[in-house]
Motif scaffolding. Sequence first.
Motif, PDB file in Angstrom:
ATOM      1  N   PRO A 140       0.814  -1.214   0.000  1.00 14.63           N
ATOM      2  CA  PRO A 140       0.000   0.000   0.000  1.00 14.63           C
ATOM      3  C   PRO A 140       0.852   1.271   0.000  1.00 14.63           C
ATOM      4  CG  PRO A 140      -0.778  -1.571   1.644  1.00 14.63           C
ATOM      5  CD  PRO A 140       0.529  -2.092   1.145  1.00 14.63           C
ATOM      6  N   PHE A 141       0.287   2.335  -0.530  1.00  9.04           N
ATOM      7  CA  PHE A 141       0.936   3.634  -0.516  1.00  9.04           C
ATOM      8  C   PHE A 141      -0.139   4.719  -0.467  1.00  9.04           C
ATOM      9  CE2 PHE A 141       0.355   2.368  -4.902  1.00  9.04           C
ATOM     10  CZ  PHE A 141      -0.167   3.513  -5.519  1.00  9.04           C
ATOM     11  N   GLU A 142       0.274   5.945  -0.196  1.00 12.92           N
ATOM     12  CA  GLU A 142      -0.665   7.060  -0.112  1.00 12.92           C
ATOM     13  C   GLU A 142      -0.951   7.644  -1.495  1.00 12.92           C
ATOM     14  OE1 GLU A 142      -0.376   9.782   3.490  1.00 12.92           O
ATOM     15  OE2 GLU A 142       1.685   9.074   3.315  1.00 12.92           O
ATOM     16  N   SER A 143      -2.167   8.121  -1.686  1.00 16.45           N
ATOM     17  CA  SER A 143      -2.564   8.616  -2.999  1.00 16.45           C
ATOM     18  C   SER A 143      -1.859   9.910  -3.387  1.00 16.45           C
ATOM     19  CB  SER A 143      -4.083   8.822  -3.053  1.00 16.45           C
ATOM     20  OG  SER A 143      -4.496   9.843  -2.170  1.00 16.45           O
ATOM     21  N   VAL A 144      -1.278  10.632  -2.423  1.00 20.92           N
ATOM     22  CA  VAL A 144      -0.539  11.850  -2.787  1.00 20.92           C
ATOM     23  C   VAL A 144       0.690  11.517  -3.625  1.00 20.92           C
ATOM     24  CG1 VAL A 144      -1.294  13.290  -0.851  1.00 20.92           C
ATOM     25  CG2 VAL A 144       0.722  11.831  -0.589  1.00 20.92           C
ATOM     26  N   ASN A 145       1.084  10.240  -3.654  1.00 20.41           N
ATOM     27  CA  ASN A 145       2.241   9.835  -4.451  1.00 20.41           C
ATOM     28  C   ASN A 145       1.906   9.591  -5.926  1.00 20.41           C
ATOM     29  OD1 ASN A 145       4.301   9.636  -2.282  1.00 20.41           O
ATOM     30  ND2 ASN A 145       2.944   8.047  -1.505  1.00 20.41           N
ATOM     31  N   VAL A 146       0.629   9.548  -6.257  1.00 23.69           N
ATOM     32  CA  VAL A 146       0.231   9.276  -7.643  1.00 23.69           C
ATOM     33  C   VAL A 146       0.674  10.407  -8.571  1.00 23.69           C
ATOM     34  CG1 VAL A 146      -1.757   8.981  -9.184  1.00 23.69           C
ATOM     35  CG2 VAL A 146      -1.670   7.767  -6.996  1.00 23.69           C
ATOM     36  N   TYR A 147       0.612  11.638  -8.093  1.00 24.74           N
ATOM     37  CA  TYR A 147       0.963  12.793  -8.926  1.00 24.74           C
ATOM     38  C   TYR A 147       2.377  12.687  -9.483  1.00 24.74           C
ATOM     39  CZ  TYR A 147       2.337  17.643  -9.953  1.00 24.74           C
ATOM     40  OH  TYR A 147       2.837  18.779 -10.546  1.00 24.74           O
ATOM     41  N   ALA A 148       3.329  12.328  -8.637  1.00 24.79           N
ATOM     42  CA  ALA A 148       4.718  12.204  -9.105  1.00 24.79           C
ATOM     43  C   ALA A 148       4.832  11.132 -10.174  1.00 24.79           C
ATOM     44  CB  ALA A 148       5.642  11.881  -7.927  1.00 24.79           C
ATOM     45  N   LEU A 149       4.069  10.059 -10.035  1.00 23.40           N
ATOM     46  CA  LEU A 149       4.064   9.003 -11.039  1.00 23.40           C
ATOM     47  C   LEU A 149       3.495   9.516 -12.360  1.00 23.40           C
ATOM     48  CD1 LEU A 149       4.379   6.033 -11.901  1.00 23.40           C
ATOM     49  CD2 LEU A 149       2.105   5.611 -10.922  1.00 23.40           C
ATOM     50  N   LEU A 150       2.404  10.272 -12.291  1.00 23.31           N
ATOM     51  CA  LEU A 150       1.811  10.841 -13.505  1.00 23.31           C
ATOM     52  C   LEU A 150       2.818  11.728 -14.239  1.00 23.31           C
ATOM     53  CD1 LEU A 150      -1.735  11.909 -12.180  1.00 23.31           C
ATOM     54  CD2 LEU A 150      -1.086   9.743 -13.254  1.00 23.31           C
ATOM     55  N   CYS A 151       3.516  12.566 -13.482  1.00 23.96           N
ATOM     56  CA  CYS A 151       4.504  13.456 -14.094  1.00 23.96           C
ATOM     57  C   CYS A 151       5.644  12.658 -14.717  1.00 23.96           C
ATOM     58  CB  CYS A 151       5.044  14.432 -13.054  1.00 23.96           C
ATOM     59  SG  CYS A 151       3.838  15.662 -12.498  1.00 23.96           S
ATOM     60  N   GLU A 152       6.067  11.592 -14.061  1.00 24.03           N
ATOM     61  CA  GLU A 152       7.130  10.753 -14.603  1.00 24.03           C
ATOM     62  C   GLU A 152       6.696  10.111 -15.916  1.00 24.03           C
ATOM     63  OE1 GLU A 152      10.850   8.469 -14.536  1.00 24.03           O
ATOM     64  OE2 GLU A 152      10.138  10.380 -13.703  1.00 24.03           O
ATOM     65  N   LEU A 153       5.460   9.614 -15.958  1.00 26.65           N
ATOM     66  CA  LEU A 153       4.954   8.965 -17.164  1.00 26.65           C
ATOM     67  C   LEU A 153       4.820   9.954 -18.320  1.00 26.65           C
ATOM     68  CD1 LEU A 153       2.246   6.703 -15.519  1.00 26.65           C
ATOM     69  CD2 LEU A 153       4.411   5.944 -16.500  1.00 26.65           C
ATOM     70  N   LEU A 154       4.469  11.201 -18.003  1.00 24.25           N
ATOM     71  CA  LEU A 154       4.314  12.225 -19.038  1.00 24.25           C
ATOM     72  C   LEU A 154       5.622  12.944 -19.362  1.00 24.25           C
ATOM     73  CD1 LEU A 154       0.915  13.819 -17.928  1.00 24.25           C
ATOM     74  CD2 LEU A 154       1.314  12.380 -19.945  1.00 24.25           C
ATOM     75  N   GLU A 155       6.660  12.618 -18.596  1.00 24.18           N
ATOM     76  CA  GLU A 155       7.979  13.234 -18.776  1.00 24.18           C
ATOM     77  C   GLU A 155       7.909  14.751 -18.650  1.00 24.18           C
ATOM     78  OE1 GLU A 155      10.061  11.860 -22.242  1.00 24.18           O
ATOM     79  OE2 GLU A 155       9.472   9.779 -21.943  1.00 24.18           O
ATOM     80  N   ILE A 156       7.216  15.198 -17.607  1.00 22.59           N
ATOM     81  CA  ILE A 156       7.144  16.627 -17.315  1.00 22.59           C
ATOM     82  C   ILE A 156       7.719  16.893 -15.930  1.00 22.59           C
ATOM     83  CG2 ILE A 156       5.140  17.019 -18.795  1.00 22.59           C
ATOM     84  CD1 ILE A 156       3.394  17.009 -16.280  1.00 22.59           C
ATOM     85  N   THR A 157       8.133  18.124 -15.723  1.00 20.86           N
ATOM     86  CA  THR A 157       8.663  18.539 -14.427  1.00 20.86           C
ATOM     87  C   THR A 157       7.512  18.869 -13.500  1.00 20.86           C
ATOM     88  OG1 THR A 157      10.631  19.467 -15.491  1.00 20.86           O
ATOM     89  CG2 THR A 157      10.147  20.178 -13.234  1.00 20.86           C
ATOM     90  N   PRO A 158       7.405  18.199 -12.356  1.00 17.63           N
ATOM     91  CA  PRO A 158       6.270  18.443 -11.459  1.00 17.63           C
ATOM     92  C   PRO A 158       6.389  19.771 -10.717  1.00 17.63           C
ATOM     93  CG  PRO A 158       7.787  16.886 -10.467  1.00 17.63           C
ATOM     94  CD  PRO A 158       8.299  17.144 -11.858  1.00 17.63           C
ATOM     95  N   GLU A 159       5.249  20.254 -10.246  1.00 18.29           N
ATOM     96  CA  GLU A 159       5.219  21.369  -9.309  1.00 18.29           C
ATOM     97  C   GLU A 159       5.639  20.844  -7.932  1.00 18.29           C
ATOM     98  OE1 GLU A 159       4.306  24.581 -10.007  1.00 18.29           O
ATOM     99  OE2 GLU A 159       4.075  24.048 -12.129  1.00 18.29           O
ATOM    100  N   PRO A 160       5.998  21.730  -7.009  1.00 15.17           N
ATOM    101  CA  PRO A 160       6.270  21.266  -5.637  1.00 15.17           C
ATOM    102  C   PRO A 160       5.077  20.483  -5.088  1.00 15.17           C
ATOM    103  CG  PRO A 160       6.971  23.545  -5.909  1.00 15.17           C
ATOM    104  CD  PRO A 160       6.228  23.183  -7.164  1.00 15.17           C
ATOM    105  N   HIS A 161       5.339  19.347  -4.435  1.00 14.43           N
ATOM    106  CA  HIS A 161       4.261  18.503  -3.956  1.00 14.43           C
ATOM    107  C   HIS A 161       4.712  17.739  -2.719  1.00 14.43           C
ATOM    108  CE1 HIS A 161       6.702  16.095  -6.721  1.00 14.43           C
ATOM    109  NE2 HIS A 161       6.326  15.030  -6.042  1.00 14.43           N
ATOM    110  N   ASP A 162       3.775  17.031  -2.104  1.00  5.88           N
ATOM    111  CA  ASP A 162       4.041  16.316  -0.853  1.00  5.88           C
ATOM    112  C   ASP A 162       4.378  14.848  -1.056  1.00  5.88           C
ATOM    113  OD1 ASP A 162       3.424  18.623   0.674  1.00  5.88           O
ATOM    114  OD2 ASP A 162       1.285  18.192   0.472  1.00  5.88           O
TER     115      ASP A 162
END
Length: 446
Positions: A375-397
């Motif tokens: 299991p993991f927390e859903s706040v970690n999904v955003y970083a995965l989305l950015c990695e898959l899209l090859e974009i630089t993420p905004e600051p996040h938790d």
Amino acid sequence: MFASLGLMVSLLALGACAPLQGTSTRKKLLLVSFDGFRWNYDHDVDTPNLDAMARAGVKARYMTPPFVTQTSPCHFSLLTGKYIENHGVIHNMWFNTSTGQKLPYYNTQGVSSWWDNGSLPIWITAQRQGLKTASLFFPGGNASYQGEQVNIKKVERLFHKYNNATEWRQNINLVMEWFTKDNIDFVALYFGEPDSTGHKYGPESQERKEMVSQVDQTVGYLRKSIWEHGLNSTLNLIITSDHGMETVIKEDEIHLRTVANFSFQDIQFELVDYGPQGLLVPKPGKLQHVYEALKIAHPKLHVFKKEEFPKRFRYANNSRVTPLVLYSDPGYVIHGRIKVQFNKGEHGFDNEVMNMKTIFRAEGPAFKSGLEVEPFESVNVYALLCELLEITPEPHDGSLDATRHMLLKSAEADHSTWRLALVLCSAAFLGCVIGIACFLCSGKKY
């Protein structure tokens, strides 16, 4: 001889570097949310399509949403990678504590100032980095952020019926067109079930089980559509949800109007009657009195001053949160002036409660197959989305470390590729220099 050797080195080095020019590994991405899909809804229902997706890709045992476990706040955490106190969408309803005005879920979707609170959702971040994005019914998709909207969006109608299986397939067909004809890079697709059915009939009901079967059939249609549109090698698919669902307890209910030494005349603003969570603004000079009265009102009711709210929830440290915050134990909802809640299922409870946990599935060219992860927390999904899209993420938790092991190729591998490319190109340049030097030193004339 030396000239020929130098020229050979330069050509080999250039040949090794040249194919890297103009290449891109970026794939398209579809994020799907089935609202209110509890982590174990596939345990008592046959779900062959979700099972097939797990065998072909990645399945988490469960995923932990943020608190408060409501639709809009949890979805915005998926889109921003932030806990709710940091992105500020603290409730499904927009409200104004000064005027007492409140807007229901549907109307709140169109209030940009509620959503545009300093955090950019992934749609806008991706668009600013050259990608095209779309939203279909996804919470937050009807707002503007710093004056920008998602490139393409479809917004549900007022009093929309979320259980229409025919419309579900039509929406999937539309999404396939967005990917193939409009060349969209990222789509967020939302389904309002099995949440609505879970509310109305309860999470243990036969109706909920039938709705989960409908969800599974839709997953099968979606996966088939991806293949039929030739997207199976270029599209990554993530299916998840915002929260789970709990059976409502109808005995020994929490009624604020019957609490001794408490009166709504001491309240300036209230947001209760919305499941197990409440927000109160006492009138000037009444905070301590209201707090002491409600603190001992019911053994299943938890009342906190904002500054004393448990830090583990990552919820109360936001200017929109009121001076008093209430939440109840699993199964108990909070009734205010009169009883208006009659749901058999509810969410909004403590996010550590197992029935609030939800699902995560993923498959596509970027993901490993047949992998079940912890299991993991859903706040970690955003970083995965950015990695898959090859974009630089905004600051996040969140952190990509929570999901990196799901991927066939990690970020380190990508960085290693670029380091190798740099080495090869440097070798090419050095080879050219050696070749030219050898040629000049050969003394030959033409």
